[in-house]
Design a protein around this motif. Structure first.
Motif, PDB file in Angstrom:
ATOM      1  N   GLY A  30       0.774  -1.234   0.000  1.00 55.42           N
ATOM      2  CA  GLY A  30       0.000   0.000   0.000  1.00 55.42           C
ATOM      3  C   GLY A  30       0.804   1.281   0.000  1.00 55.42           C
ATOM      4  O   GLY A  30       0.230   2.366   0.064  1.00 55.42           O
ATOM      5  N   GLU A  31       2.126   1.185  -0.085  1.00 59.07           N
ATOM      6  CA  GLU A  31       2.963   2.385  -0.086  1.00 59.07           C
ATOM      7  C   GLU A  31       2.792   3.140  -1.402  1.00 59.07           C
ATOM      8  O   GLU A  31       2.791   2.551  -2.482  1.00 59.07           O
ATOM      9  N   THR A  32       2.626   4.461  -1.294  1.00 60.13           N
ATOM     10  CA  THR A  32       2.431   5.305  -2.468  1.00 60.13           C
ATOM     11  C   THR A  32       3.758   5.932  -2.889  1.00 60.13           C
ATOM     12  O   THR A  32       4.554   6.340  -2.041  1.00 60.13           O
ATOM     13  N   HIS A  33       3.964   6.000  -4.208  1.00 60.42           N
ATOM     14  CA  HIS A  33       5.179   6.576  -4.788  1.00 60.42           C
ATOM     15  C   HIS A  33       4.805   7.552  -5.886  1.00 60.42           C
ATOM     16  O   HIS A  33       3.746   7.424  -6.502  1.00 60.42           O
ATOM     17  N   GLU A  34       5.708   8.473  -6.155  1.00 63.80           N
ATOM     18  CA  GLU A  34       5.579   9.317  -7.331  1.00 63.80           C
ATOM     19  C   GLU A  34       6.372   8.689  -8.464  1.00 63.80           C
ATOM     20  O   GLU A  34       7.403   8.057  -8.242  1.00 63.80           O
ATOM     21  N   ALA A  35       5.882   8.890  -9.678  1.00 69.99           N
ATOM     22  CA  ALA A  35       6.554   8.412 -10.882  1.00 69.99           C
ATOM     23  C   ALA A  35       6.412   9.482 -11.952  1.00 69.99           C
ATOM     24  O   ALA A  35       5.584  10.390 -11.823  1.00 69.99           O
ATOM     25  N   VAL A  36       7.232   9.378 -12.981  1.00 63.41           N
ATOM     26  CA  VAL A  36       7.185  10.354 -14.069  1.00 63.41           C
ATOM     27  C   VAL A  36       7.063   9.652 -15.413  1.00 63.41           C
ATOM     28  O   VAL A  36       7.579   8.555 -15.604  1.00 63.41           O
ATOM     29  N   LEU A  37       6.375  10.320 -16.324  1.00 67.29           N
ATOM     30  CA  LEU A  37       6.343   9.926 -17.722  1.00 67.29           C
ATOM     31  C   LEU A  37       7.242  10.893 -18.479  1.00 67.29           C
ATOM     32  O   LEU A  37       7.244  12.098 -18.188  1.00 67.29           O
ATOM     33  N   VAL A  38       7.999  10.360 -19.422  1.00 62.52           N
ATOM     34  CA  VAL A  38       8.849  11.209 -20.259  1.00 62.52           C
ATOM     35  C   VAL A  38       8.714  10.744 -21.703  1.00 62.52           C
ATOM     36  O   VAL A  38       8.699   9.547 -21.981  1.00 62.52           O
ATOM     37  N   ALA A  46       8.450   5.436 -18.319  1.00 62.50           N
ATOM     38  CA  ALA A  46       8.030   5.794 -16.965  1.00 62.50           C
ATOM     39  C   ALA A  46       9.095   5.345 -15.968  1.00 62.50           C
ATOM     40  O   ALA A  46       9.636   4.240 -16.079  1.00 62.50           O
ATOM     41  N   TRP A  47       9.371   6.212 -15.009  1.00 60.43           N
ATOM     42  CA  TRP A  47      10.396   5.970 -13.978  1.00 60.43           C
ATOM     43  C   TRP A  47       9.870   6.420 -12.634  1.00 60.43           C
ATOM     44  O   TRP A  47       9.061   7.352 -12.557  1.00 60.43           O
ATOM     45  N   LEU A  48      10.341   5.783 -11.555  1.00 59.40           N
ATOM     46  CA  LEU A  48      10.052   6.311 -10.224  1.00 59.40           C
ATOM     47  C   LEU A  48      10.688   7.687 -10.125  1.00 59.40           C
ATOM     48  O   LEU A  48      11.769   7.932 -10.680  1.00 59.40           O
ATOM     49  N   ASN A  49      10.045   8.578  -9.422  1.00 56.04           N
ATOM     50  CA  ASN A  49      10.464   9.976  -9.342  1.00 56.04           C
ATOM     51  C   ASN A  49      11.467  10.201  -8.216  1.00 56.04           C
ATOM     52  O   ASN A  49      11.178  10.857  -7.219  1.00 56.04           O
ATOM     53  N   HIS A  50      12.651   9.628  -8.374  1.00 57.42           N
ATOM     54  CA  HIS A  50      13.714   9.962  -7.433  1.00 57.42           C
ATOM     55  C   HIS A  50      15.077   9.700  -8.050  1.00 57.42           C
ATOM     56  O   HIS A  50      15.242   8.820  -8.882  1.00 57.42           O
ATOM     57  N   CYS A  51      16.023  10.517  -7.628  1.00 61.98           N
ATOM     58  CA  CYS A  51      17.404  10.372  -8.076  1.00 61.98           C
ATOM     59  C   CYS A  51      17.994   9.137  -7.401  1.00 61.98           C
ATOM     60  O   CYS A  51      17.668   8.829  -6.256  1.00 61.98           O
ATOM     61  N   MET A  52      18.852   8.447  -8.104  1.00 59.21           N
ATOM     62  CA  MET A  52      19.461   7.243  -7.539  1.00 59.21           C
ATOM     63  C   MET A  52      20.574   7.563  -6.552  1.00 59.21           C
ATOM     64  O   MET A  52      21.022   6.695  -5.818  1.00 59.21           O
ATOM     65  N   HIS A  53      21.031   8.800  -6.499  1.00 53.90           N
ATOM     66  CA  HIS A  53      22.071   9.195  -5.548  1.00 53.90           C
ATOM     67  C   HIS A  53      21.466   9.454  -4.176  1.00 53.90           C
ATOM     68  O   HIS A  53      21.918   8.901  -3.184  1.00 53.90           O
ATOM     69  N   PHE A  54      20.454  10.286  -4.121  1.00 51.24           N
ATOM     70  CA  PHE A  54      19.695  10.541  -2.899  1.00 51.24           C
ATOM     71  C   PHE A  54      18.232  10.286  -3.227  1.00 51.24           C
ATOM     72  O   PHE A  54      17.576  11.126  -3.824  1.00 51.24           O
ATOM     73  N   GLY A  86      17.007   5.267 -18.592  1.00 53.01           N
ATOM     74  CA  GLY A  86      17.157   5.514 -17.163  1.00 53.01           C
ATOM     75  C   GLY A  86      18.590   5.450 -16.684  1.00 53.01           C
ATOM     76  O   GLY A  86      18.877   5.649 -15.508  1.00 53.01           O
ATOM     77  N   TYR A  87      19.526   5.195 -17.587  1.00 52.29           N
ATOM     78  CA  TYR A  87      20.939   5.037 -17.233  1.00 52.29           C
ATOM     79  C   TYR A  87      21.553   6.387 -16.871  1.00 52.29           C
ATOM     80  O   TYR A  87      21.394   7.366 -17.610  1.00 52.29           O
ATOM     81  N   CYS A  88      22.267   6.442 -15.744  1.00 52.45           N
ATOM     82  CA  CYS A  88      22.930   7.666 -15.308  1.00 52.45           C
ATOM     83  C   CYS A  88      24.261   7.800 -16.051  1.00 52.45           C
ATOM     84  O   CYS A  88      25.147   6.957 -15.910  1.00 52.45           O
ATOM     85  N   THR A  89      24.379   8.874 -16.832  1.00 52.24           N
ATOM     86  CA  THR A  89      25.578   9.108 -17.643  1.00 52.24           C
ATOM     87  C   THR A  89      26.559  10.060 -16.997  1.00 52.24           C
ATOM     88  O   THR A  89      27.699  10.168 -17.438  1.00 52.24           O
ATOM     89  N   GLU A  94      26.689   7.804 -11.307  1.00 49.24           N
ATOM     90  CA  GLU A  94      26.980   7.356 -12.665  1.00 49.24           C
ATOM     91  C   GLU A  94      27.020   5.834 -12.739  1.00 49.24           C
ATOM     92  O   GLU A  94      27.626   5.171 -11.896  1.00 49.24           O
ATOM     93  N   GLY A  95      26.330   5.284 -13.741  1.00 53.43           N
ATOM     94  CA  GLY A  95      26.249   3.836 -13.917  1.00 53.43           C
ATOM     95  C   GLY A  95      24.995   3.222 -13.334  1.00 53.43           C
ATOM     96  O   GLY A  95      24.621   2.109 -13.697  1.00 53.43           O
ATOM     97  N   ALA A  96      24.322   3.940 -12.424  1.00 54.35           N
ATOM     98  CA  ALA A  96      23.065   3.446 -11.853  1.00 54.35           C
ATOM     99  C   ALA A  96      21.940   3.651 -12.866  1.00 54.35           C
ATOM    100  O   ALA A  96      22.117   4.321 -13.880  1.00 54.35           O
ATOM    101  N   ARG A  97      20.799   3.067 -12.594  1.00 58.22           N
ATOM    102  CA  ARG A  97      19.621   3.238 -13.458  1.00 58.22           C
ATOM    103  C   ARG A  97      18.420   3.650 -12.618  1.00 58.22           C
ATOM    104  O   ARG A  97      18.250   3.175 -11.491  1.00 58.22           O
ATOM    105  N   LEU A  98      17.592   4.500 -13.213  1.00 60.41           N
ATOM    106  CA  LEU A  98      16.325   4.836 -12.580  1.00 60.41           C
ATOM    107  C   LEU A  98      15.456   3.579 -12.514  1.00 60.41           C
ATOM    108  O   LEU A  98      15.573   2.700 -13.372  1.00 60.41           O
TER     109      LEU A  98
END
Length: 140
Positions: A30-38, A46-54, A86-89, A94-98
Motif C-alpha cells: 500500500g505504499e504510495t510513490h511518485e513516478a514520471v512519464l517522459v 516511466a520511472w520512479l520519481n527519485h534520483c538514484m544518488h539521494f 534511465g541510465y545515469c551518464t 553514474e552507472g546506476a539506473r532509474l
C-alpha cells in the motif's frame, strides 16, 4: 482520480520537453510513490520519481523535471539520466539506473501496465511525509 483500467493520461498530454508526474501504490504493502512519464525519441517511458544518488530527492518537483538533450537532470547535484533507458551518464550515481515502471500506450492513452502497482492519480503526493522537493543534498 484513478481510472479503472490504469489509464494515466492521454499521450498528447505527456509534455515533449519535461516530465509528467503521477502517483502509484504498491499492491503488496500500500505504499504510495511518485513516478514520471517522459516522451523520448523511441516512445514514452516511466520511472520512479527519485534520483538514484539521494532517493529522497524528486527529479520532478511538481512542475516537470529539467530535461536536456534526451536526458533527465537531477537539479540537486547535476546527475543526468538517459530518458529512454534511465541510465545515469553523469554525476555521483553514474552507472546506476532509474527504477522503471511498466506502461502501455494504447488507443492514444498511457496506461499503467506494471503488476506491482496500481494507478492512484496524476500530480504529486498530497499526504507526503517525505519532502522530495529539496535541492539540498544534506539529509537530516
Amino acid at each position: 482520480m484513478a481510472s479503472a483500467d490504469g489509464t494515466i493520461m492521454p499521450v498528447d498530454d505527456v509534455p515533449a520537453d519535461t516530465t509528467a508526474l503521477f502517483r502509484i501504490r504498491e499492491r503488496d504493502n500500500g505504499e504510495t510513490h511518485e513516478a514520471v512519464l517522459v516522451d523520448t525519441d523511441d516512445g514514452i517511458e516511466a520511472w520512479l520519481n527519485h534520483c538514484m544518488h539521494f532517493t529522497h530527492i524528486g527529479l520532478d518537483k511538481g512542475s516537470g523535471a529539467e530535461c536536456r538533450n534526451g536526458e533527465i537532470v537531477c537539479t540537486n547535484h547535476g546527475a543526468m539520466f538517459e530518458a529512454d533507458t534511465g541510465y545515469c551518464t553523469f554525476g555521483p550515481c553514474e552507472g546506476a539506473r532509474l527504477a522503471d515502471i511498466a506502461i502501455a500506450v494504447e488507443n492514444g492513452a498511457v496506461r499503467l501496465a506494471d503488476e506491482r502497482y496500481e494507478f492512484v492519480a496524476t500530480g504529486p503526493k498530497e499526504d507526503d511525509d517525505v519532502d522530495l522537493t529539496s535541492t539540498s543534498n544534506v539529509e537530516f
